[in-house]
Design a protein around this motif. Structure first.
Motif, mmCIF file in Angstrom:
data_model
loop_
_atom_site.group_PDB
_atom_site.id
_atom_site.type_symbol
_atom_site.label_atom_id
_atom_site.label_comp_id
_atom_site.label_asym_id
_atom_site.label_seq_id
_atom_site.Cartn_x
_atom_site.Cartn_y
_atom_site.Cartn_z
ATOM 1 N N VAL A 50 37.090 57.930 22.409
ATOM 2 C CA VAL A 50 37.225 58.160 20.969
ATOM 3 C C VAL A 50 38.697 58.143 20.559
ATOM 4 O O VAL A 50 39.067 57.535 19.547
ATOM 5 N N GLU A 51 39.540 58.795 21.345
ATOM 6 C CA GLU A 51 40.969 58.823 21.027
ATOM 7 C C GLU A 51 41.557 57.411 21.029
ATOM 8 O O GLU A 51 42.388 57.074 20.178
ATOM 9 N N TYR A 52 41.112 56.591 21.973
ATOM 10 C CA TYR A 52 41.600 55.218 22.028
ATOM 11 C C TYR A 52 41.157 54.443 20.786
ATOM 12 O O TYR A 52 41.951 53.723 20.174
ATOM 13 N N LEU A 53 39.897 54.601 20.412
ATOM 14 C CA LEU A 53 39.378 53.902 19.237
ATOM 15 C C LEU A 53 40.133 54.313 17.973
ATOM 16 O O LEU A 53 40.398 53.477 17.098
ATOM 17 N N LEU A 103 36.592 46.057 34.229
ATOM 18 C CA LEU A 103 37.664 46.630 33.420
ATOM 19 C C LEU A 103 37.212 47.943 32.803
ATOM 20 O O LEU A 103 36.006 48.184 32.638
ATOM 21 N N PRO A 104 38.141 48.804 32.429
ATOM 22 C CA PRO A 104 37.750 50.028 31.716
ATOM 23 C C PRO A 104 37.179 49.688 30.343
ATOM 24 O O PRO A 104 37.527 48.660 29.751
ATOM 25 N N ARG A 105 36.322 50.543 29.822
ATOM 26 C CA ARG A 105 35.674 50.290 28.534
ATOM 27 C C ARG A 105 36.697 50.064 27.422
ATOM 28 O O ARG A 105 36.474 49.246 26.532
ATOM 29 N N THR A 111 29.184 57.651 12.659
ATOM 30 C CA THR A 111 29.205 59.115 12.739
ATOM 31 C C THR A 111 28.656 59.596 14.076
ATOM 32 O O THR A 111 28.957 60.718 14.505
ATOM 33 N N GLU A 112 27.867 58.759 14.736
ATOM 34 C CA GLU A 112 27.315 59.117 16.051
ATOM 35 C C GLU A 112 28.294 58.832 17.186
ATOM 36 O O GLU A 112 28.158 59.360 18.297
ATOM 37 N N ARG A 143 30.817 60.058 22.075
ATOM 38 C CA ARG A 143 31.352 59.344 23.237
ATOM 39 C C ARG A 143 32.446 60.174 23.916
ATOM 40 O O ARG A 143 32.959 61.134 23.339
ATOM 41 N N PRO A 144 32.814 59.803 25.149
ATOM 42 C CA PRO A 144 33.875 60.549 25.845
ATOM 43 C C PRO A 144 35.144 60.665 25.013
ATOM 44 O O PRO A 144 35.522 59.726 24.300
#
Length: 255
Positions: free
Chosen positions: A91-94, A46-48, A81-82, A86-87
């Motif tokens: 990040v946008e999904y999170l 599955l995608p991350r 903060t790190e 990520r891609p």
């Protein structure tokens, strides 16, 4: 022994696991590094982001498990903060997960007297993300039960450096004296103030480090690690961590 709180009335397997726990020795504050979402998804082809979605749903289950036994504070490491490294798509999904989580779960959280808080910096976080979080904070601010604290856009080194700078400014300005500075005062300059330090840290996914999370606050916390990735970490595993905590002797450097 004091009775545990029941969610949803009928006796469940969770309650059978709870019966094995000493209700007089419950950690007041449990911190969780929710690691392994992406790896869990990739192992299943599955995608991350599918792992992050499953991990989000697990937050509610573990919140309920913690509340059922009387944990006072549950701090979830949601985004460091790190993690900005990520891609962009991930990040946008999170950043959109709070928009799904809070509207779906807020009524039940309110019904169970849960209070939402956030530890971290607002800058850099999209406005729509902060609005979803702030709305949940506002709706639950008068609740007096479990504090569900999300560490989002949080990093412990930055937190401590910021605390040192603010404390230094107050000493230089004469607001406080240098002789008055002690551990308790320094703690009051951290983002987590006035929450108590965690009694127990749980980290999933098999990594054996704290990853810039609550480094000052974890000085005397019990640490519990599991190979399980966060989406497969169940209430049973949470209660196993609590039982392990209860088997340990916390001496704080004494005998």
């Amino acid at each position: 022994m004091m009775p545990f709180k029941k969610w949803f009335g009928s006796k469940s397997q969770n309650e059978e696991w709870i019966e094995r726990i000493d209700s007089e020795n419950i950690p007041s504050h449990v911190a969780v590094i929710m690691d392994g979402n992406g790896r869990w998804a990739q192992k299943r082809g599955l995608p991350r982001v599918a792992g992050h979605h499953s991990g989000m749903k697990n937050v509610k289950k573990i919140t309920m498990a913690a509340d059922a036994i009387g944990v006072k504070v549950l701090t979830m490491y949601a985004f460091s903060t790190e993690n900005w490294k990520r891609p962009r798509e991930e990040v946008e999904y999170l950043m959109k997960l709070p928009l799904e989580f809070f509207p779906k779960e807020i009524d039940e959280l309110i019904a169970n007297n849960v209070q939402i808080r956030m530890t971290g910096w607002h800058e850099g976080v999209p406005d729509y993300t902060m609005k979803a979080i702030q709305d949940a904070i506002d709706q639950t601010k008068h609740n007096t039960g479990l504090i569900l604290n999300f560490a989002l856009n949080y990093g412990s080194r930055r937190e401590m450096l910021q605390g040192v700078k603010r404390l230094t400014e107050d000493v230089v300005s004469g607001k406080i004296s240098l002789d008055a500075v002690d551990e308790a005062m320094f703690s009051s300059y951290l983002l987590t103030h006035p929450l108590p330090d965690p009694d127990l840290l749980i980290r999933t996914s098999g990594e054996l480090r704290i990853s810039n999370f609550l480094m000052w606050q974890l000085a005397y916390s019990e640490l519990w690690f599991t190979e399980l990735c966060w989406p497969e970490f169940t209430e049973k595993h949470f209660y196993e961590a609590i039982q392990e905590y209860q088997r340990r002797a916390r001496r704080y450097g004494g005998l």
